[in-house]
Design a protein around this motif. Structure first.
Motif, mmCIF file in Angstrom:
data_model
loop_
_atom_site.group_PDB
_atom_site.id
_atom_site.type_symbol
_atom_site.label_atom_id
_atom_site.label_comp_id
_atom_site.label_asym_id
_atom_site.label_seq_id
_atom_site.Cartn_x
_atom_site.Cartn_y
_atom_site.Cartn_z
ATOM 1 N N VAL A 29 -53.420 23.254 15.172
ATOM 2 C CA VAL A 29 -54.081 22.130 15.850
ATOM 3 C C VAL A 29 -53.919 20.854 15.030
ATOM 4 C CG1 VAL A 29 -56.326 21.211 16.560
ATOM 5 C CG2 VAL A 29 -55.703 23.558 17.129
ATOM 6 N N GLY A 30 -54.088 20.962 13.727
ATOM 7 C CA GLY A 30 -53.910 19.798 12.859
ATOM 8 C C GLY A 30 -52.491 19.257 12.903
ATOM 9 N N GLY A 31 -51.515 20.141 12.926
ATOM 10 C CA GLY A 31 -50.118 19.722 13.026
ATOM 11 C C GLY A 31 -49.822 19.038 14.342
ATOM 12 N N PHE A 32 -50.389 19.578 15.423
ATOM 13 C CA PHE A 32 -50.189 18.958 16.738
ATOM 14 C C PHE A 32 -50.804 17.561 16.773
ATOM 15 C CE2 PHE A 32 -51.684 18.028 21.042
ATOM 16 C CZ PHE A 32 -50.470 18.061 21.713
ATOM 17 N N VAL A 33 -52.002 17.415 16.230
ATOM 18 C CA VAL A 33 -52.663 16.106 16.216
ATOM 19 C C VAL A 33 -51.846 15.110 15.391
ATOM 20 C CG1 VAL A 33 -54.713 14.884 15.367
ATOM 21 C CG2 VAL A 33 -54.961 16.995 16.675
ATOM 22 N N MET A 34 -51.332 15.557 14.263
ATOM 23 C CA MET A 34 -50.529 14.659 13.432
ATOM 24 C C MET A 34 -49.240 14.254 14.148
ATOM 25 S SD MET A 34 -51.076 16.281 9.640
ATOM 26 C CE MET A 34 -49.777 15.315 8.950
ATOM 27 N N ALA A 35 -48.575 15.198 14.804
ATOM 28 C CA ALA A 35 -47.339 14.888 15.529
ATOM 29 C C ALA A 35 -47.616 13.938 16.690
ATOM 30 C CB ALA A 35 -46.694 16.171 16.037
ATOM 31 N N ALA A 36 -48.714 14.148 17.411
ATOM 32 C CA ALA A 36 -49.066 13.265 18.527
ATOM 33 C C ALA A 36 -49.376 11.856 18.020
ATOM 34 C CB ALA A 36 -50.252 13.830 19.295
ATOM 35 N N ILE A 38 -48.215 10.403 15.262
ATOM 36 C CA ILE A 38 -46.956 9.769 14.853
ATOM 37 C C ILE A 38 -46.161 9.344 16.084
ATOM 38 C CG2 ILE A 38 -44.724 10.216 13.755
ATOM 39 C CD1 ILE A 38 -46.282 11.973 11.734
ATOM 40 N N GLY A 39 -46.112 10.200 17.105
ATOM 41 C CA GLY A 39 -45.407 9.860 18.337
ATOM 42 C C GLY A 39 -45.997 8.643 19.014
ATOM 43 N N TYR A 40 -47.327 8.563 19.049
ATOM 44 C CA TYR A 40 -47.986 7.404 19.665
ATOM 45 C C TYR A 40 -47.600 6.119 18.939
ATOM 46 C CZ TYR A 40 -51.524 4.049 21.005
ATOM 47 O OH TYR A 40 -52.145 2.919 21.433
ATOM 48 N N PHE A 41 -47.656 6.142 17.610
ATOM 49 C CA PHE A 41 -47.357 4.928 16.863
ATOM 50 C C PHE A 41 -45.883 4.553 16.934
ATOM 51 C CE2 PHE A 41 -51.516 5.699 14.832
ATOM 52 C CZ PHE A 41 -52.084 4.477 15.132
ATOM 53 N N LEU A 43 -43.987 5.059 19.662
ATOM 54 C CA LEU A 43 -43.879 4.404 20.971
ATOM 55 C C LEU A 43 -44.544 3.037 20.960
ATOM 56 C CD1 LEU A 43 -44.522 7.389 23.398
ATOM 57 C CD2 LEU A 43 -42.373 6.192 22.987
ATOM 58 N N TRP A 44 -45.692 2.922 20.290
ATOM 59 C CA TRP A 44 -46.413 1.645 20.237
ATOM 60 C C TRP A 44 -45.582 0.584 19.506
ATOM 61 C CZ3 TRP A 44 -48.554 -1.164 16.093
ATOM 62 C CH2 TRP A 44 -49.384 -2.213 16.483
ATOM 63 N N SER A 45 -44.881 0.996 18.439
ATOM 64 C CA SER A 45 -44.099 0.019 17.684
ATOM 65 C C SER A 45 -42.870 -0.452 18.463
ATOM 66 C CB SER A 45 -43.664 0.602 16.341
ATOM 67 O OG SER A 45 -42.731 1.640 16.540
ATOM 68 N N LYS A 46 -42.391 0.361 19.438
ATOM 69 C CA LYS A 46 -41.207 -0.004 20.209
ATOM 70 C C LYS A 46 -41.545 -0.560 21.589
ATOM 71 C CE LYS A 46 -38.285 3.320 17.945
ATOM 72 N NZ LYS A 46 -36.938 3.817 18.039
ATOM 73 N N LYS A 47 -42.815 -0.745 21.890
ATOM 74 C CA LYS A 47 -43.214 -1.189 23.222
ATOM 75 C C LYS A 47 -42.810 -2.636 23.467
ATOM 76 C CE LYS A 47 -47.851 -2.915 22.269
ATOM 77 N NZ LYS A 47 -47.687 -4.273 22.732
ATOM 78 N N LYS A 48 -42.720 -2.972 24.717
ATOM 79 C CA LYS A 48 -42.415 -4.356 25.091
ATOM 80 C C LYS A 48 -43.682 -5.189 24.953
ATOM 81 C CE LYS A 48 -38.681 -3.068 27.930
ATOM 82 N NZ LYS A 48 -37.576 -3.579 28.545
ATOM 83 N N ASP A 55 -51.182 1.432 28.181
ATOM 84 C CA ASP A 55 -49.922 1.845 28.800
ATOM 85 C C ASP A 55 -49.160 2.803 27.884
ATOM 86 O OD1 ASP A 55 -50.471 0.236 30.983
ATOM 87 O OD2 ASP A 55 -49.282 -1.452 30.228
ATOM 88 N N VAL A 56 -49.141 2.511 26.602
ATOM 89 C CA VAL A 56 -48.462 3.387 25.637
ATOM 90 C C VAL A 56 -49.144 4.748 25.597
ATOM 91 C CG1 VAL A 56 -47.859 3.697 23.213
ATOM 92 C CG2 VAL A 56 -47.650 1.445 24.258
ATOM 93 N N ALA A 57 -50.471 4.774 25.619
ATOM 94 C CA ALA A 57 -51.202 6.037 25.613
ATOM 95 C C ALA A 57 -50.900 6.858 26.861
ATOM 96 C CB ALA A 57 -52.703 5.772 25.495
#
Length: 72
Positions: A29-36, A38-41, A43-48, A55-57
């Motif tokens: 569960v901790g690994g999944f939360v960490m991966a999610a 990192i994935g969110y950030f 996508l957030w850093s590459k957003k328009k 929207d990113v969420a």
């Protein structure tokens, strides 16, 4: 000071453990939360610029609709 008779009371095992290791479910569960996170950030850093954090969420969780991903 310990005498020779006290040394015989200790375990002769070299690698005995005194407590349980980490729970595999908690680690997964901790690994999944960490991966999610990192994935969110990523996508957030590459957003328009016109995309909001909400929207990113939505894209990250997979519930976005075309109106969330196209420019307004």
């Amino acid at each position: 000071m310990a005498g020779p008779h006290q040394a015989a009371q200790h375990s002769t095992e070299v690698l005995h453990q005194t407590r349980k290791g980490p729970c595999p479910v908690k680690m997964a569960v901790g690994g999944f939360v960490m991966a999610a996170t990192i994935g969110y950030f990523v996508l957030w850093s590459k957003k328009k610029p016109e995309a909001s954090a909400l929207d990113v969420a939505k894209v990250t969780t997979g519930v976005a609709k075309p109106e969330n991903t196209h420019p307004r």
